[in-house]
Design an enzyme around this catalytic site. Structure first.
Site, PDB file in Angstrom:
ATOM      1  N   SER A  50       0.834  -1.193   0.000  1.00 23.29           N
ATOM      2  CA  SER A  50       0.000   0.000   0.000  1.00 23.29           C
ATOM      3  C   SER A  50       0.878   1.256   0.000  1.00 23.29           C
ATOM      4  O   SER A  50       1.729   1.414  -0.878  1.00 23.29           O
ATOM      5  CB  SER A  50      -0.972  -0.033   1.193  1.00 23.29           C
ATOM      6  OG  SER A  50      -1.974   0.943   1.063  1.00 23.29           O
ATOM      7  N   GLU A  64      -1.501  -2.723  -8.151  1.00 19.29           N
ATOM      8  CA  GLU A  64      -2.815  -2.919  -7.531  1.00 19.29           C
ATOM      9  C   GLU A  64      -3.211  -1.619  -6.863  1.00 19.29           C
ATOM     10  O   GLU A  64      -2.430  -0.674  -6.804  1.00 19.29           O
ATOM     11  CB  GLU A  64      -2.765  -4.078  -6.534  1.00 19.29           C
ATOM     12  CG  GLU A  64      -1.722  -3.916  -5.430  1.00 19.29           C
ATOM     13  CD  GLU A  64      -2.219  -3.165  -4.210  1.00 19.29           C
ATOM     14  OE1 GLU A  64      -3.406  -3.309  -3.852  1.00 19.29           O
ATOM     15  OE2 GLU A  64      -1.438  -2.422  -3.604  1.00 19.29           O
ATOM     16  N   HIS A  87      -4.297  -5.594  -1.686  1.00 14.31           N
ATOM     17  CA  HIS A  87      -5.271  -5.359  -0.626  1.00 14.31           C
ATOM     18  C   HIS A  87      -6.337  -6.447  -0.530  1.00 14.31           C
ATOM     19  O   HIS A  87      -7.214  -6.364   0.319  1.00 14.31           O
ATOM     20  CB  HIS A  87      -5.955  -4.007  -0.829  1.00 14.31           C
ATOM     21  CG  HIS A  87      -5.076  -2.823  -0.577  1.00 14.31           C
ATOM     22  ND1 HIS A  87      -4.215  -2.323  -1.537  1.00 14.31           N
ATOM     23  CD2 HIS A  87      -4.922  -2.031   0.511  1.00 14.31           C
ATOM     24  CE1 HIS A  87      -3.575  -1.278  -1.044  1.00 14.31           C
ATOM     25  NE2 HIS A  87      -3.986  -1.077   0.190  1.00 14.31           N
TER      26      HIS A  87
END
Length: 304
Positions: free
Chosen positions: A113, A209, A274
């Site tokens: 992230s 992502e 995630h």
């Protein structure tokens, strides 16, 4: 790229919070899991802090940077594990003493992230392999057996996960070779032009992502990377999770429209990021991507 040493039972690992605030009960559960792996977790002083003015930050920029610096430069620490992502790593990354980090030698860095900013910095400034994987206080790490087992295998027995089989399917078929890189798409787009950011993905297998970004925003970020030339020379692309990014049919059409014309293999639903049961993917390792089989085969184990 330099591969850090693998972990062994009894290894000391530091837990830091470079980005968003950490929930104490989740941190405690994550520490218990690490201890069950026969690791010795050490929590940095400011991990449970809250910024006095910005509630989305885990303490001040200076304190988060100091925690990270001290953890990495501690000769007793074998790995630095991020407690969570969120936002904030970009605010502290330029406060780090990169000469001191380099002198401390190679260690394992784990996160995803917002930690993409640190993955990029460690690749560009230190030439170090890092791990895009579950974080200590994240729900996936605490609750999902697949995420736990794949990270543990990568840390202790990296030969056993030389081939990462995702179960993904080809958006564009074919095989490609390159050096793995990537992370959260929004962070990669935001990193453009910043100090220490890599100049592009040439020769790379790009793993991307994101979370909470609508299709038009994904379109915008990919278009920015395309227009800037950052994607020139990329050899293949693996697409991870797109949690809370709207209807997948629309997003899939955007991904195909923006990435298909590159003429390189693209595999979707590769199982990192995630989503539930996220796989651990090393960045900075030579590998072959087989879009048809949905596999990533590393030339060497992620850790030495």
């Amino acid at each position: 790229m330099v591969r850090p040493p693998r972990l062994v039972p009894g290894a000391r690992v530091a837990v830091v919070a470079p980005s968003g605030p950490v929930r104490e009960e989740r941190l405690a559960a994550g520490l218990d899991l690490l201890r069950a792996w026969e690791l010795e977790p050490v929590v940095a002083p400011h991990v449970l802090d809250r910024h006095p003015g910005f509630p989305y930050l885990a303490g001040t920029d200076a304190d988060r940077a100091a925690d990270f610096q001290a953890a990495w430069c501690d000769p007793r620490v074998s790995a630095v594990l991020c407690a969570r992502g969120g936002y904030g790593a970009q605010r502290m990354v330029d406060l780090l003493d990169w000469d001191a980090l380099r002198a401390a030698g190679p260690k394992v860095l784990v996160g995803y992230s917002d930690i993409t900013a640190l993955h990029e910095a460690f690749a560009a400034r230190l030439g170090l392999v890092t791990l895009h994987g579950p974080m200590v206080s994240a729900v996936d790490f605490l609750k999902n057996t697949r995420a736990q087992q794949h990270l543990r295998a990568t840390l202790f027995d990296p030969e056993s996960v030389r081939t990462i089989a995702s179960g993904g399917t080809a958006l564009v078929p074919g095989r490609a070779r390159g050096i793995t890189l990537g992370g959260c798409l929004s962070l990669l787009a935001t990193e453009l032009g910043t100090p220490g950011a890599r100049s592009g993905a040439r020769g790379g297998l790009l793993m991307i992502e994101d979370i909470g970004e609508e299709a038009y925003r994904i379109d915008r970020m990919l278009t920015q990377l395309l227009r800037s030339g950052w994607l020139d020379g990329v050899t293949g692309i693996a697409l991870g999770s797109w949690k809370e990014c709207g209807p997948y049919d629309l997003l899939r059409a955007v991904l195909s429209d923006r990435l298909g014309p590159l003429g390189v293999p693209v595999v979707e639903e590769f199982g990192f990021g995630h989503g539930d049961g996220a796989l651990t993917v090393p960045f900075g390792v030579g590998a072959e991507l087989d879009a048809d089989a949905g596999t990533l085969t590393l030339d060497a184990p992620a850790l030495a």
